[in-house]
Write a protein that holds these residues in place. Sequence first.
Motif, PDB file in Angstrom:
ATOM      1  N   MET A  67       0.826  -1.188   0.000  1.00 46.10           N
ATOM      2  CA  MET A  67       0.000   0.000   0.000  1.00 46.10           C
ATOM      3  C   MET A  67       0.873   1.256   0.000  1.00 46.10           C
ATOM      4  O   MET A  67       0.504   2.252  -0.620  1.00 46.10           O
ATOM      5  CB  MET A  67      -0.918  -0.049   1.235  1.00 46.10           C
ATOM      6  CG  MET A  67      -2.044   0.923   1.184  1.00 46.10           C
ATOM      7  SD  MET A  67      -3.202   0.405  -0.067  1.00 46.10           S
ATOM      8  CE  MET A  67      -4.483   1.520   0.211  1.00 46.10           C
ATOM      9  N   LYS A  68       2.015   1.187   0.690  1.00 43.70           N
ATOM     10  CA  LYS A  68       2.914   2.329   0.720  1.00 43.70           C
ATOM     11  C   LYS A  68       3.464   2.620  -0.669  1.00 43.70           C
ATOM     12  O   LYS A  68       3.667   3.786  -1.041  1.00 43.70           O
ATOM     13  CB  LYS A  68       4.058   2.079   1.699  1.00 43.70           C
ATOM     14  CG  LYS A  68       3.666   2.104   3.142  1.00 43.70           C
ATOM     15  CD  LYS A  68       4.890   1.878   4.019  1.00 43.70           C
ATOM     16  CE  LYS A  68       4.507   1.830   5.476  1.00 43.70           C
ATOM     17  NZ  LYS A  68       5.686   1.608   6.326  1.00 43.70           N
ATOM     18  N   LYS A  69       3.696   1.575  -1.448  1.00 42.76           N
ATOM     19  CA  LYS A  69       4.225   1.758  -2.806  1.00 42.76           C
ATOM     20  C   LYS A  69       3.187   2.443  -3.699  1.00 42.76           C
ATOM     21  O   LYS A  69       3.523   3.279  -4.532  1.00 42.76           O
ATOM     22  CB  LYS A  69       4.635   0.419  -3.411  1.00 42.76           C
ATOM     23  CG  LYS A  69       5.860  -0.173  -2.774  1.00 42.76           C
ATOM     24  CD  LYS A  69       6.236  -1.465  -3.456  1.00 42.76           C
ATOM     25  CE  LYS A  69       7.457  -2.064  -2.773  1.00 42.76           C
ATOM     26  NZ  LYS A  69       7.860  -3.319  -3.393  1.00 42.76           N
ATOM     27  N   VAL A  70       1.909   2.098  -3.529  1.00 43.14           N
ATOM     28  CA  VAL A  70       0.842   2.707  -4.325  1.00 43.14           C
ATOM     29  C   VAL A  70       0.745   4.184  -4.008  1.00 43.14           C
ATOM     30  O   VAL A  70       0.667   5.031  -4.916  1.00 43.14           O
ATOM     31  CB  VAL A  70      -0.510   1.990  -4.065  1.00 43.14           C
ATOM     32  CG1 VAL A  70      -1.652   2.730  -4.752  1.00 43.14           C
ATOM     33  CG2 VAL A  70      -0.445   0.555  -4.538  1.00 43.14           C
ATOM     34  N   PHE A  71       0.766   4.549  -2.719  1.00 42.49           N
ATOM     35  CA  PHE A  71       0.712   5.961  -2.330  1.00 42.49           C
ATOM     36  C   PHE A  71       1.958   6.705  -2.805  1.00 42.49           C
ATOM     37  O   PHE A  71       1.900   7.864  -3.210  1.00 42.49           O
ATOM     38  CB  PHE A  71       0.540   6.110  -0.816  1.00 42.49           C
ATOM     39  CG  PHE A  71      -0.853   5.785  -0.337  1.00 42.49           C
ATOM     40  CD1 PHE A  71      -1.963   6.369  -0.924  1.00 42.49           C
ATOM     41  CD2 PHE A  71      -1.042   4.897   0.703  1.00 42.49           C
ATOM     42  CE1 PHE A  71      -3.237   6.073  -0.482  1.00 42.49           C
ATOM     43  CE2 PHE A  71      -2.316   4.595   1.147  1.00 42.49           C
ATOM     44  CZ  PHE A  71      -3.419   5.181   0.554  1.00 42.49           C
ATOM     45  N   GLY A  72       3.088   6.040  -2.772  1.00 41.16           N
ATOM     46  CA  GLY A  72       4.331   6.645  -3.245  1.00 41.16           C
ATOM     47  C   GLY A  72       4.279   6.935  -4.738  1.00 41.16           C
ATOM     48  O   GLY A  72       4.696   8.008  -5.198  1.00 41.16           O
ATOM     49  N   LEU A 131       1.497   7.375  -6.506  1.00 41.77           N
ATOM     50  CA  LEU A 131       0.529   8.451  -6.700  1.00 41.77           C
ATOM     51  C   LEU A 131       1.122   9.801  -6.325  1.00 41.77           C
ATOM     52  O   LEU A 131       0.868  10.808  -6.979  1.00 41.77           O
ATOM     53  CB  LEU A 131      -0.736   8.176  -5.874  1.00 41.77           C
ATOM     54  CG  LEU A 131      -1.620   7.035  -6.364  1.00 41.77           C
ATOM     55  CD1 LEU A 131      -2.778   6.788  -5.383  1.00 41.77           C
ATOM     56  CD2 LEU A 131      -2.165   7.345  -7.741  1.00 41.77           C
ATOM     57  N   PHE A 132       1.944   9.832  -5.282  1.00 38.74           N
ATOM     58  CA  PHE A 132       2.588  11.070  -4.873  1.00 38.74           C
ATOM     59  C   PHE A 132       3.558  11.556  -5.951  1.00 38.74           C
ATOM     60  O   PHE A 132       3.571  12.745  -6.310  1.00 38.74           O
ATOM     61  CB  PHE A 132       3.327  10.852  -3.544  1.00 38.74           C
ATOM     62  CG  PHE A 132       4.053  12.062  -3.059  1.00 38.74           C
ATOM     63  CD1 PHE A 132       3.358  13.135  -2.522  1.00 38.74           C
ATOM     64  CD2 PHE A 132       5.436  12.135  -3.128  1.00 38.74           C
ATOM     65  CE1 PHE A 132       4.016  14.264  -2.077  1.00 38.74           C
ATOM     66  CE2 PHE A 132       6.106  13.252  -2.682  1.00 38.74           C
ATOM     67  CZ  PHE A 132       5.412  14.320  -2.154  1.00 38.74           C
ATOM     68  N   VAL A 133       4.353  10.655  -6.484  1.00 41.87           N
ATOM     69  CA  VAL A 133       5.314  11.021  -7.541  1.00 41.87           C
ATOM     70  C   VAL A 133       4.579  11.465  -8.802  1.00 41.87           C
ATOM     71  O   VAL A 133       4.960  12.445  -9.459  1.00 41.87           O
ATOM     72  CB  VAL A 133       6.276   9.845  -7.829  1.00 41.87           C
ATOM     73  CG1 VAL A 133       7.136  10.125  -9.047  1.00 41.87           C
ATOM     74  CG2 VAL A 133       7.144   9.571  -6.617  1.00 41.87           C
ATOM     75  N   ALA A 134       3.485  10.783  -9.146  1.00 44.81           N
ATOM     76  CA  ALA A 134       2.694  11.177 -10.317  1.00 44.81           C
ATOM     77  C   ALA A 134       2.084  12.560 -10.119  1.00 44.81           C
ATOM     78  O   ALA A 134       2.028  13.368 -11.051  1.00 44.81           O
ATOM     79  CB  ALA A 134       1.597  10.146 -10.579  1.00 44.81           C
ATOM     80  N   GLY A 135       1.652  12.852  -8.896  1.00 42.02           N
ATOM     81  CA  GLY A 135       1.117  14.185  -8.591  1.00 42.02           C
ATOM     82  C   GLY A 135       2.180  15.258  -8.714  1.00 42.02           C
ATOM     83  O   GLY A 135       1.923  16.363  -9.213  1.00 42.02           O
ATOM     84  N   LEU A 136       3.406  14.945  -8.260  1.00 38.77           N
ATOM     85  CA  LEU A 136       4.495  15.909  -8.397  1.00 38.77           C
ATOM     86  C   LEU A 136       4.800  16.195  -9.871  1.00 38.77           C
ATOM     87  O   LEU A 136       5.013  17.341 -10.264  1.00 38.77           O
ATOM     88  CB  LEU A 136       5.755  15.383  -7.690  1.00 38.77           C
ATOM     89  CG  LEU A 136       5.740  15.410  -6.173  1.00 38.77           C
ATOM     90  CD1 LEU A 136       7.025  14.804  -5.615  1.00 38.77           C
ATOM     91  CD2 LEU A 136       5.581  16.825  -5.676  1.00 38.77           C
ATOM     92  N   PHE A 137       4.829  15.160 -10.687  1.00 31.16           N
ATOM     93  CA  PHE A 137       5.075  15.370 -12.120  1.00 31.16           C
ATOM     94  C   PHE A 137       3.957  16.176 -12.777  1.00 31.16           C
ATOM     95  O   PHE A 137       4.198  16.994 -13.659  1.00 31.16           O
ATOM     96  CB  PHE A 137       5.241  14.033 -12.848  1.00 31.16           C
ATOM     97  CG  PHE A 137       6.604  13.426 -12.678  1.00 31.16           C
ATOM     98  CD1 PHE A 137       7.731  14.087 -13.165  1.00 31.16           C
ATOM     99  CD2 PHE A 137       6.756  12.203 -12.065  1.00 31.16           C
ATOM    100  CE1 PHE A 137       8.990  13.534 -13.017  1.00 31.16           C
ATOM    101  CE2 PHE A 137       8.011  11.643 -11.910  1.00 31.16           C
ATOM    102  CZ  PHE A 137       9.130  12.299 -12.384  1.00 31.16           C
ATOM    103  N   THR A 138       2.738  15.963 -12.319  1.00 30.19           N
ATOM    104  CA  THR A 138       1.608  16.690 -12.878  1.00 30.19           C
ATOM    105  C   THR A 138       1.712  18.183 -12.590  1.00 30.19           C
ATOM    106  O   THR A 138       1.566  19.021 -13.484  1.00 30.19           O
ATOM    107  CB  THR A 138       0.282  16.147 -12.310  1.00 30.19           C
ATOM    108  OG1 THR A 138       0.186  14.759 -12.604  1.00 30.19           O
ATOM    109  CG2 THR A 138      -0.906  16.877 -12.903  1.00 30.19           C
ATOM    110  N   PHE A 139       2.020  18.536 -11.353  1.00 27.16           N
ATOM    111  CA  PHE A 139       2.125  19.949 -10.994  1.00 27.16           C
ATOM    112  C   PHE A 139       3.412  20.580 -11.521  1.00 27.16           C
ATOM    113  O   PHE A 139       3.451  21.770 -11.809  1.00 27.16           O
ATOM    114  CB  PHE A 139       2.008  20.136  -9.481  1.00 27.16           C
ATOM    115  CG  PHE A 139       0.609  19.948  -8.986  1.00 27.16           C
ATOM    116  CD1 PHE A 139      -0.392  20.852  -9.313  1.00 27.16           C
ATOM    117  CD2 PHE A 139       0.282  18.865  -8.197  1.00 27.16           C
ATOM    118  CE1 PHE A 139      -1.685  20.689  -8.866  1.00 27.16           C
ATOM    119  CE2 PHE A 139      -1.012  18.684  -7.744  1.00 27.16           C
ATOM    120  CZ  PHE A 139      -2.002  19.595  -8.077  1.00 27.16           C
TER     121      PHE A 139
END
Length: 60
Positions: A1-6, A8-16
């Motif tokens: 689960m930590k890998k999934v959140f990680g 998603l967090f990295v994908a969010g950083l790339f998006t912004f």
Amino acid sequence: MKKVFGLLFVAGLFTFASCNNAEETATEVETTETVETVEVETEVEADTTATIEEDTTAVQ
């Protein structure tokens, strides 16, 4: 689960990080307009065969 959140967090950083400010790109873009003028040469030929006829049917 930590890998999934990680992920998603990295994908969010790339998006912004990929979003740019529109004002910065508008000032950096140079626009050049090219106007082409076309010269048109017209040659007018005078009619030298025309004659002036007097009107003899004038009312007196």
